[in-house]
Design a protein around this motif. Structure first.
Motif, short mmCIF file in Angstrom:
data_model
loop_
_atom_site.label_atom_id
_atom_site.label_comp_id
_atom_site.label_asym_id
_atom_site.label_seq_id
_atom_site.Cartn_x
_atom_site.Cartn_y
_atom_site.Cartn_z
N LYS A 50 -1.37 -42.51 2.69
CA LYS A 50 -1.93 -42.16 2.14
C LYS A 50 -2.65 -41.54 1.31
CE LYS A 50 -2.16 -46.91 4.95
NZ LYS A 50 -3.38 -47.81 4.65
N HIS A 51 -3.25 -40.63 1.60
CA HIS A 51 -3.86 -39.84 0.99
C HIS A 51 -2.45 -38.87 0.22
CE1 HIS A 51 -7.50 -40.82 1.91
NE2 HIS A 51 -8.50 -40.38 2.86
N THR A 52 -1.72 -38.27 1.16
CA THR A 52 -0.64 -37.26 0.90
C THR A 52 -0.01 -38.70 -0.49
OG1 THR A 52 -0.42 -36.52 2.51
CG2 THR A 52 1.62 -36.24 1.13
N VAL A 53 0.12 -39.64 -0.98
CA VAL A 53 0.70 -40.19 -1.27
C VAL A 53 -0.22 -40.41 -2.98
CG1 VAL A 53 1.31 -42.96 -2.64
CG2 VAL A 53 1.85 -41.48 0.22
N LEU A 54 -1.76 -40.23 -2.50
CA LEU A 54 -2.13 -40.49 -3.86
C LEU A 54 -2.65 -38.58 -4.23
CD1 LEU A 54 -4.80 -41.49 -5.05
CD2 LEU A 54 -5.88 -40.50 -3.37
N ILE A 55 -2.70 -37.96 -3.75
CA ILE A 55 -2.76 -36.61 -4.08
C ILE A 55 -0.92 -36.23 -4.63
CG2 ILE A 55 -1.97 -33.96 -3.44
CD1 ILE A 55 -4.19 -34.57 -0.78
N ASP A 56 -0.06 -36.68 -4.30
CA ASP A 56 1.43 -36.70 -5.55
C ASP A 56 1.43 -37.54 -6.98
OD1 ASP A 56 2.93 -35.55 -3.48
OD2 ASP A 56 3.68 -37.28 -2.85
N SER A 57 0.29 -38.21 -6.89
CA SER A 57 -0.11 -39.01 -7.96
C SER A 57 -0.32 -38.26 -8.60
CB SER A 57 -0.52 -40.48 -7.44
OG SER A 57 -0.66 -41.33 -8.55
N LEU A 58 -1.99 -37.93 -8.18
CA LEU A 58 -2.65 -37.10 -8.90
C LEU A 58 -2.14 -36.24 -9.91
CD1 LEU A 58 -6.04 -37.64 -6.78
CD2 LEU A 58 -5.30 -38.92 -9.61
N LEU A 59 -1.13 -35.40 -8.76
CA LEU A 59 -0.85 -34.24 -9.01
C LEU A 59 0.24 -34.17 -10.58
CD1 LEU A 59 -0.04 -32.48 -5.97
CD2 LEU A 59 -1.63 -31.60 -7.44
N GLY A 60 1.02 -35.10 -10.38
CA GLY A 60 1.78 -36.07 -11.39
C GLY A 60 1.74 -36.20 -12.73
N ASN A 61 -0.41 -37.10 -12.71
CA ASN A 61 -0.90 -37.14 -13.70
C ASN A 61 -2.36 -36.30 -13.85
OD1 ASN A 61 0.74 -39.92 -14.13
ND2 ASN A 61 -0.27 -40.50 -11.86
N LEU A 62 -1.68 -35.15 -13.66
CA LEU A 62 -3.14 -34.39 -14.03
C LEU A 62 -3.85 -34.52 -15.82
CD1 LEU A 62 -2.56 -31.20 -11.59
CD2 LEU A 62 -4.57 -32.81 -11.64
N ALA A 63 -3.20 -34.16 -16.50
CA ALA A 63 -2.97 -34.57 -18.04
C ALA A 63 -3.46 -35.95 -18.22
CB ALA A 63 -1.84 -34.95 -18.85
N SER A 64 -3.21 -37.14 -17.53
CA SER A 64 -4.09 -38.24 -17.86
C SER A 64 -5.50 -37.63 -17.58
CB SER A 64 -3.62 -39.27 -16.89
OG SER A 64 -2.11 -39.55 -17.54
N LEU A 65 -5.76 -37.07 -15.68
CA LEU A 65 -6.95 -37.38 -15.66
C LEU A 65 -7.73 -36.07 -16.33
CD1 LEU A 65 -6.14 -36.41 -11.59
CD2 LEU A 65 -7.53 -38.42 -12.26
N LYS A 66 -7.49 -35.50 -17.06
CA LYS A 66 -7.45 -34.24 -17.83
C LYS A 66 -8.04 -34.90 -19.26
CE LYS A 66 -8.46 -29.97 -19.58
NZ LYS A 66 -9.46 -29.45 -19.30
N ALA A 67 -7.43 -35.78 -19.83
CA ALA A 67 -7.67 -37.28 -20.56
C ALA A 67 -9.08 -37.68 -20.86
CB ALA A 67 -6.95 -37.37 -21.39
N GLY A 68 -8.89 -38.30 -19.30
CA GLY A 68 -10.17 -38.92 -18.84
C GLY A 68 -11.88 -38.11 -18.38
#
Length: 145
Positions: A50-68
């Motif tokens: 589950k963590h690996t799936v979450l990491i893939d999601s986070l890696l694909g959405n780094l721009a959104s994380l940066k915006a937040g």
């Protein structure tokens, strides 16, 4: 003299039989310990997946994380997430390899001790991966307030 030789030979056979029985008992106890450690850490594999799936999601959405979080260092975050993912996958792969290679019914006490040592090292790797996941993922995931 012949009686002494026969008695000595019989005693040697009994001693060897007792030693073999003790080795078998030791091997069985060590096998039980290896399985106990396995059973303790094996459930974590699904969490690691589950963590690996979450990491893939986070890696694909780094721009959104940066915006937040404008102060987020996306390069460092990408590196942390990639390292964590590799560690989680390695721990899982090592567990699968151990399970495939392990012979729980071996009566060789030395083999069983080596396997207890091996699964104990895996337990340490699982504990480190769990701690690293908490340290890296918790700050990056939304929390209910």
């Amino acid at each position: 003299m012949k009686k002494l030789f026969v008695t000595a030979a019989a005693l040697a056979c009994l001693t060897a039989a007792c030693q073999n029985a003790q080795d078998t008992n030791d091997a069985q106890a060590l096998s039980a310990k290896a399985i106990e450690i396995h059973d303790l850490i094996m459930p974590q594999v699904s969490t690691f997946d589950k963590h690996t799936v979450l990491i893939d999601s986070l890696l694909g959405n780094l721009a959104s994380l940066k915006a937040g979080n404008p102060s987020l260092d996306t390069n460092a975050t990408r590196e942390q997430l990639s390292t964590l993912k590799a560690d989680l996958e390695s721990a899982t792969d090592n567990m699968m390899t151990w399970m495939k290679e392990y012979t729980p019914d071996s009566t060789d006490a030395a083999y069983q001790q080596a396997e207890v040592d091996r699964i104990s090292q895996l337990k340490t790797a699982f504990e480190k991966a769990t701690q690293d996941a908490e340290r890296v993922l918790v700050p990056l995931t939304p929390h209910d307030k």
